[in-house]
Write a protein that holds these residues in place. Structure first.
Motif, short mmCIF file in Angstrom:
data_model
loop_
_atom_site.label_atom_id
_atom_site.label_comp_id
_atom_site.label_asym_id
_atom_site.label_seq_id
_atom_site.Cartn_x
_atom_site.Cartn_y
_atom_site.Cartn_z
N ALA A 27 0.86 -1.31 0.04
CA ALA A 27 -0.07 -0.04 0.02
C ALA A 27 0.96 1.27 0.04
N PHE A 28 2.17 1.29 0.84
CA PHE A 28 2.95 2.23 0.73
C PHE A 28 3.46 2.61 -0.60
N LEU A 29 3.90 1.69 -1.26
CA LEU A 29 4.63 1.78 -2.50
C LEU A 29 3.58 2.24 -3.58
N ALA A 30 2.36 1.60 -3.52
CA ALA A 30 1.32 2.11 -4.42
C ALA A 30 0.87 3.66 -4.42
N ALA A 31 1.15 3.91 -3.16
CA ALA A 31 0.76 5.52 -2.57
C ALA A 31 1.86 6.51 -3.20
N ILE A 32 3.19 5.80 -3.57
CA ILE A 32 4.31 6.60 -4.03
C ILE A 32 3.77 6.75 -5.61
N LEU A 33 3.23 5.57 -6.26
CA LEU A 33 3.00 5.70 -7.52
C LEU A 33 1.90 6.63 -7.67
N GLU A 34 0.85 6.60 -7.00
CA GLU A 34 -0.29 7.55 -6.80
C GLU A 34 0.24 9.08 -6.84
N PHE A 35 1.07 9.34 -6.03
CA PHE A 35 1.91 10.56 -5.79
C PHE A 35 2.16 10.96 -7.36
N GLU A 36 3.14 10.27 -7.76
CA GLU A 36 3.79 10.41 -9.04
C GLU A 36 2.68 10.77 -10.22
N ARG A 37 1.75 9.82 -10.24
CA ARG A 37 0.70 10.05 -11.33
C ARG A 37 0.14 11.44 -11.04
N ALA A 38 -0.24 11.89 -9.78
CA ALA A 38 -0.95 13.13 -9.47
C ALA A 38 0.00 14.39 -9.79
N LEU A 39 1.17 14.13 -9.53
CA LEU A 39 2.30 15.12 -9.72
C LEU A 39 2.32 15.56 -11.30
N GLY A 79 18.75 4.57 0.54
CA GLY A 79 17.96 4.56 1.83
C GLY A 79 16.65 4.78 1.67
N ASN A 80 15.88 4.86 0.63
CA ASN A 80 14.65 4.95 0.38
C ASN A 80 13.94 4.44 -0.65
N PRO A 81 12.79 3.92 -0.70
CA PRO A 81 12.22 3.31 -1.83
C PRO A 81 11.65 4.19 -2.99
N ALA A 82 11.56 5.47 -2.91
CA ALA A 82 11.22 6.22 -3.93
C ALA A 82 12.47 6.32 -5.01
N ALA A 93 9.17 4.75 -19.22
CA ALA A 93 8.44 5.92 -19.91
C ALA A 93 9.09 6.13 -21.35
N ALA A 94 8.16 6.55 -22.06
CA ALA A 94 8.75 6.99 -23.59
C ALA A 94 9.04 8.46 -23.28
N ASP A 95 9.07 9.20 -22.71
CA ASP A 95 9.22 10.57 -22.42
C ASP A 95 9.21 10.75 -20.89
N THR A 96 10.52 10.98 -20.40
CA THR A 96 10.82 10.92 -18.84
C THR A 96 10.34 12.40 -18.34
N ALA A 97 10.06 13.30 -18.96
CA ALA A 97 9.82 14.86 -18.59
C ALA A 97 8.60 14.94 -17.58
N GLY A 98 7.80 14.00 -17.60
CA GLY A 98 6.62 13.88 -16.71
C GLY A 98 6.75 13.03 -15.43
N ILE A 99 7.87 12.37 -15.13
CA ILE A 99 8.26 11.56 -14.05
C ILE A 99 8.78 12.18 -13.03
N HIS A 100 8.24 12.28 -11.72
CA HIS A 100 8.93 12.92 -10.56
C HIS A 100 9.20 14.39 -10.85
N VAL A 101 8.34 15.18 -11.51
CA VAL A 101 8.55 16.59 -11.81
C VAL A 101 9.07 17.27 -10.65
N GLY A 102 10.23 17.95 -10.64
CA GLY A 102 10.86 19.02 -9.85
C GLY A 102 10.71 18.27 -8.18
N ALA A 103 10.48 16.94 -7.93
CA ALA A 103 10.46 16.44 -6.78
C ALA A 103 11.54 15.90 -6.08
#
Length: 376
Positions: A27-39, A79-82, A93-103
């Motif tokens: 659930a914790f890791l799935a929530a990281i994916l949820e964060f990345e998608r919303a970002l 030191g962390n799963p992110a 990703a075919a285009d990485t510009a939208g992954i982990h934007v500014g995070a």
């Protein structure tokens, strides 16, 4: 059972695993994916990335198959799963510009933890409401049932069992309210490497606030990388809930003692060697789970010592601690519910010890407690 919060025995023996399912590593890791998608969505809406880059990010995130064991092993390096999870998304990703934007990784981890905690608390709140219903019924049913009050381990003056149950209700109700408020106030975390949103300037604050709306989280404080009060507040409120239910369990245990015999669980536990025993097993288990929570809460208080712009170990200590704290509390609540459900109140035994003496304003106080029964 691997998708529960900690161990099969600890979670399942509590009797209700609905809270624990929100606290698992998956659930914790799935929530990281949820964060990345919303970002990705928030960054596109703010004009910081193109719609095409956002779509590429969504496609990669939606296609990703979580491998909890692999991510755990890969997490050791940074030191962390992110870090390994974001790396895996960029590979897909075919285009990485939208992954982990500014995070930064803490943005992803903190927000994921907040999402898990919020969901767990909402589930726990429903279970606490069920406990409150049982306590309110006991208080109303035994509004006028006399029982000997006990102070400092000795018989004192008579009161009513309704007032005792009303006192239990009041503590559970208020601690549950405080926990709900703390959880609903949890904010999104998105501020970048040193908390100044430099990587998404001039759109950073707009991205942040849009991200908060997407995830339905508070948008302030704007940066709390080293201000750990939001999560610590939830942790302390959780420990208060555990303390409130543990007090009730303790009273049930001593009132069920052979020499007192004023209460008895509907389905008591047995003994492996003494067949005559009828142990208040659910109350004992509640006590055992709740007894772990003060130490976990103390660990969270220690995490307030965050140095410079990123905690060195203090931040890392939170991830499991707050989930363990919520899991232990949820199990304590579940075991208390089992103890209270159908509990036998031996009013004749209680009355014999009061010698028809007055119980003062016990009934009226019980009524006042019950008038405030419903939580918003």
């Amino acid at each position: 059972m691997s998708d529960l919060s900690r161990t099969t025995y600890s979670d399942v023996a509590g009797g209700d695993t609905r809270v624990h399912e929100h606290l698992s590593d998956r659930a914790f890791l799935a929530a990281i994916l949820e964060f990345e998608r919303a970002l990705a969505d928030a960054a596109a809406e703010a004009g910081h990335i193109s719609p095409e880059s956002a779509q590429a990010a969504r496609d990669a995130i939606d296609a990703h198959q979580l491998d909890v064991t692999a991510i755990a092993a890969a997490s050791a390096a940074g030191g962390n799963p992110a870090i390994p999870l974001v790396a895996a998304l960029k590979e897909q990703a075919a285009d990485t510009a939208g992954i982990h934007v500014g995070a930064t990784s803490q943005d992803a981890v903190d927000t994921a933890l907040v999402l898990c905690v919020r969901r767990a608390v909402r589930e726990l709140d429903g279970q606490l409401s069920d406990v409150e219903t049982l306590l309110a019924d006991l208080a109303a049913t035994h509004r006028d049932s006399p029982v000997m009050g006990r102070t400092l381990g000795q018989q004192a003056l008579p009161t009513t069992f309704g007032l005792i149950a009303g006192g239990w209700l009041e503590a559970v109700r208020e601690s549950a309210r405080q926990l709900g408020l703390a959880a609903e106030a949890l904010p999104v975390q998105y501020a970048g490497a040193t908390g100044n949103l430099v990587a998404t300037h001039p759109h950073g604050i707009d991205v942040h606030d849009r991200l908060a709306r997407h995830l339905r989280l508070a948008d302030r404080p704007l940066v709390w990388h080293t201000n750990r009060l939001p999560l610590v507040s939830v942790g302390l409120a959780t420990a208060q809930v555990a303390g409130a239910v543990r007090k009730i369990a303790g009273d049930i245990i001593v009132s069920s003692a052979t020499e007192i015999a004023e209460l008895a669980e509907a389905t008591p536990g047995g003994s492996s060697s003494m067949p005559h025993k009828a142990n208040p097993a659910a109350a004992v288990a509640c006590d055992g789970y709740a007894r772990r929570t003060p130490g976990l809460a103390a660990t969270l208080l220690d995490t307030l010592d965050c140095r410079w712009q990123r905690g060195t170990g203090s931040w890392h200590a939170e991830w499991q601690t707050i989930r363990d704290l919520l899991a232990a509390t949820a199990s304590a609540v579940a075991r208390l519910h089992a103890s209270l459900d159908g509990i036998r109140v031996h009013t004749d035994t209680m009355a014999q010890r009061t010698a028809d003496r007055a119980t003062g304003h016990a009934a009226e106080i019980t009524d006042l407690i019950l008038e405030g029964e419903t939580r918003d």
